[in-house]
Design a protein around this motif. Sequence first.
Motif, PDB file in Angstrom:
ATOM      1  N   SER A  21       3.419 -22.690  24.996  1.00 59.82           N
ATOM      2  CA  SER A  21       1.809 -22.844  24.694  1.00 59.82           C
ATOM      3  C   SER A  21       1.377 -21.214  23.991  1.00 59.82           C
ATOM      4  O   SER A  21       0.446 -21.062  23.493  1.00 59.82           O
ATOM      5  N   GLU A  22       1.793 -20.313  25.065  1.00 59.48           N
ATOM      6  CA  GLU A  22       1.452 -18.841  24.421  1.00 59.48           C
ATOM      7  C   GLU A  22       1.903 -18.385  23.085  1.00 59.48           C
ATOM      8  O   GLU A  22       1.298 -17.829  22.360  1.00 59.48           O
ATOM      9  N   GLU A  30      -0.289 -20.262  20.728  1.00 60.76           N
ATOM     10  CA  GLU A  30      -1.612 -19.624  20.625  1.00 60.76           C
ATOM     11  C   GLU A  30      -1.491 -17.966  19.784  1.00 60.76           C
ATOM     12  O   GLU A  30      -2.506 -17.706  19.337  1.00 60.76           O
ATOM     13  N   GLY A  62      -2.736 -20.725  15.698  1.00 63.77           N
ATOM     14  CA  GLY A  62      -3.462 -20.446  16.932  1.00 63.77           C
ATOM     15  C   GLY A  62      -4.513 -19.323  16.383  1.00 63.77           C
ATOM     16  O   GLY A  62      -5.514 -19.575  17.008  1.00 63.77           O
ATOM     17  N   HIS A  80      -8.332 -19.878  16.914  1.00 65.44           N
ATOM     18  CA  HIS A  80      -9.472 -19.017  17.735  1.00 65.44           C
ATOM     19  C   HIS A  80     -10.477 -18.636  16.978  1.00 65.44           C
ATOM     20  O   HIS A  80     -11.800 -18.153  17.551  1.00 65.44           O
ATOM     21  N   TRP A 119      -9.684 -24.390  20.715  1.00 66.39           N
ATOM     22  CA  TRP A 119      -9.169 -24.128  19.202  1.00 66.39           C
ATOM     23  C   TRP A 119      -8.157 -24.965  18.754  1.00 66.39           C
ATOM     24  O   TRP A 119      -7.735 -25.197  17.347  1.00 66.39           O
ATOM     25  N   LYS A 120      -7.373 -25.684  19.909  1.00 66.45           N
ATOM     26  CA  LYS A 120      -6.423 -26.743  19.160  1.00 66.45           C
ATOM     27  C   LYS A 120      -7.299 -27.704  18.450  1.00 66.45           C
ATOM     28  O   LYS A 120      -6.624 -28.220  17.685  1.00 66.45           O
TER      29      LYS A 120
END
Length: 705
Positions: free
Chosen positions: A567-568, A571, A576, A580, A593-594
């Motif tokens: 996940s990170e 992002e 990602g 954002h 953001w997704k």
Amino acid sequence: MKSSPTIALVGNPNAGKSSLFNELTGLRQKTGNFPGVTVDKKSGPWSIDSQTIATVVDLPGIYSIYPKSLDEQIVTDILANPAHPDYPDVAVVVVDASNLHRNLLLFTQIADLGVPVVLALNMLDVAHEEGKDVNAVRLAMLLNVPVVRINARKGDGLDHLKKAVIDQIEKPSVSGKLFFDPALEVADLITETKTQYQLDNNYLALQYVIQHDGFTFLNRQQQVGLDAIIDKHHFSEPTFQAGETISRYKHIGTIVDAVVTDRRPSGQTTWSQKLDRVLLHPVWGYAIFLFVLLLIFQAIFAWAQPFMDGIDSGVAWLNGQLKESLPAGPLTDLLTDGILAGIGGILVFIPQIAFLFLLVSLLEESGYMSRVMVIMDRIMRKFGLNGRSVVPLISGVACAVPAIMATRSIGTRRDRLITILVTPLMSCSARLPIYTILIALVVPSQRVLGFFNLQGLALMVLYLLGLISALLAAYVLKLFLHSKERSFFIMELPTFKLPRWNHVGLTVWESVRAFVWEAGRVILAISIVLWVLASYGPGDAMDQAETRVRQQNATLPAQDLQNRIASERLESSYAGQFGHFIEPVIRPLGYDWKIGIALLSSFAAREVFVGTMSTIYSIGDGADDEGVTIRDRLRQERNPNTGGPMYTPALAWSLLIFYVFAMMCMSTLAATQRETKSWKWPALQLVYMMGLAYVAAFATYQFLK
């Protein structure tokens, strides 16, 4: 005989012309545009003997050679211009034997133009059921042209039709007898036109005079010359045209009286007429239509669900098997998390698309859809449209692009323009994957009153919302777009018929194939680009994110740690960071953001939204369990701020309402530009629909949260 002769199918709407075309060409037909104009045509090969393959062209349906709309103009442009690439070697005029009096008007006009003709006498079974017998031999003698008895729905009589066409190709002959003899007062006008424009046919010379402003093959200088001839002879086109029609019908009346025997008792009504008393009723007609719509949407959910579950599980199983059997690396990740995840997100909706087209096709084949157009005309007129606008609006349930093209049958420019601008508000098949996956997340699958499924009701509400918004938008546009043209709606209702299952199957197959092929190409390209953007980031941002997670969560179980790392890293990727960047704009709608990435990617085509979400959540989830479907991933997604489910009813309904109104299809904008010949109207379409989508989604989320 020519190696590749052109056979044109001409006839009134609902005479069976398209059915005959399908029988002659089968699965080999193709679509394109008539030369020089953006009007669709269907053509296909027909093997008429061992050495000759003819090209069959299905011309738009018309009642006479005097056009009322753009697609009708095409027919006269072709039949009056032997230099046109689609000018026929033989015109097969398909007529409805149950309404011979009206159908013969078009035939006599084409015959008087000097085009070699074969008359295809169709719907004899319908005529017989109505107590009418037609003597085809006597009709051929009176018309002095080949007359062939056919049943276009069943394919009967095609061998006789083929023989008649071959005879006309080998030894072209025209009727030789005029069904309309121009009055003496226009004789000098005809003579001058024939001399000046080198014409041999009297009736063709008259058409040059009457329709010169509409003929695209005449240049401006030729049109001005015809204007001068009209002024010189004080010729009145409307007066002459009315007199011609009356004269033709008198002649046709004597022919019909000689060849048709009517066995019906005076005043007896047919079973189609009895049904119409209910289906066209000012109250029951609308109630039945709403009930039919409800049945369609119930069937889409109930019938398609087992097939969808099978495809969904199969794609998830295949993804897991590939991850296990292929060596770990970027190519495997691209194949599984990128391409397969994206394409799988569309394949799962094939059953629902197929059932939608199946049911709509059954309504069209049976003749019920024409009744819908008639009853909806009463409503449409109050909103600045007419009954012919129903065809594009209902076609918009499949795809807005051909629906916008279908507006060519609308006579007035204002009605046509308004219909073009509001048609994309109808929920097309590309929205169906979005609707069904989000409805399945937040609407329970339970029955109401023992029969109706709540999810089917929710789907119907979204489709009705699209229709209502289209009507309201049309009403607003009517206030700003003024026109002096009068709008008329005239439609002949076809008799009710049993559906032809081969034609229904062909329609479903072509529709599903087009959906998968068009969507698949776009999704494949976007999935690859998205995978690259989501798998790589600027500099070492993704590696730093992984290091930070490992340091801060060293005590987490291995699987949870891998999920957090995935996940990170997502992002911190290019995708990602871009998500954002736009998140502040969409945050008031409840989106993160997704979802923002998926919204942007779906501007190419709405259906890309589901494929994009599949790709994003496949990359952003470190789990590699077999059988994890996109619906499972969406259900498991957590809101980082609340810790609860991400896809709450407020968020899901906000997304649903956004996609009801949003203009997220570049092909539709291109079609609007092509039909209006201006970028002003697609720009207006984009602005008002996106503004409406944002405001409606914002209000929905703020109200429900």
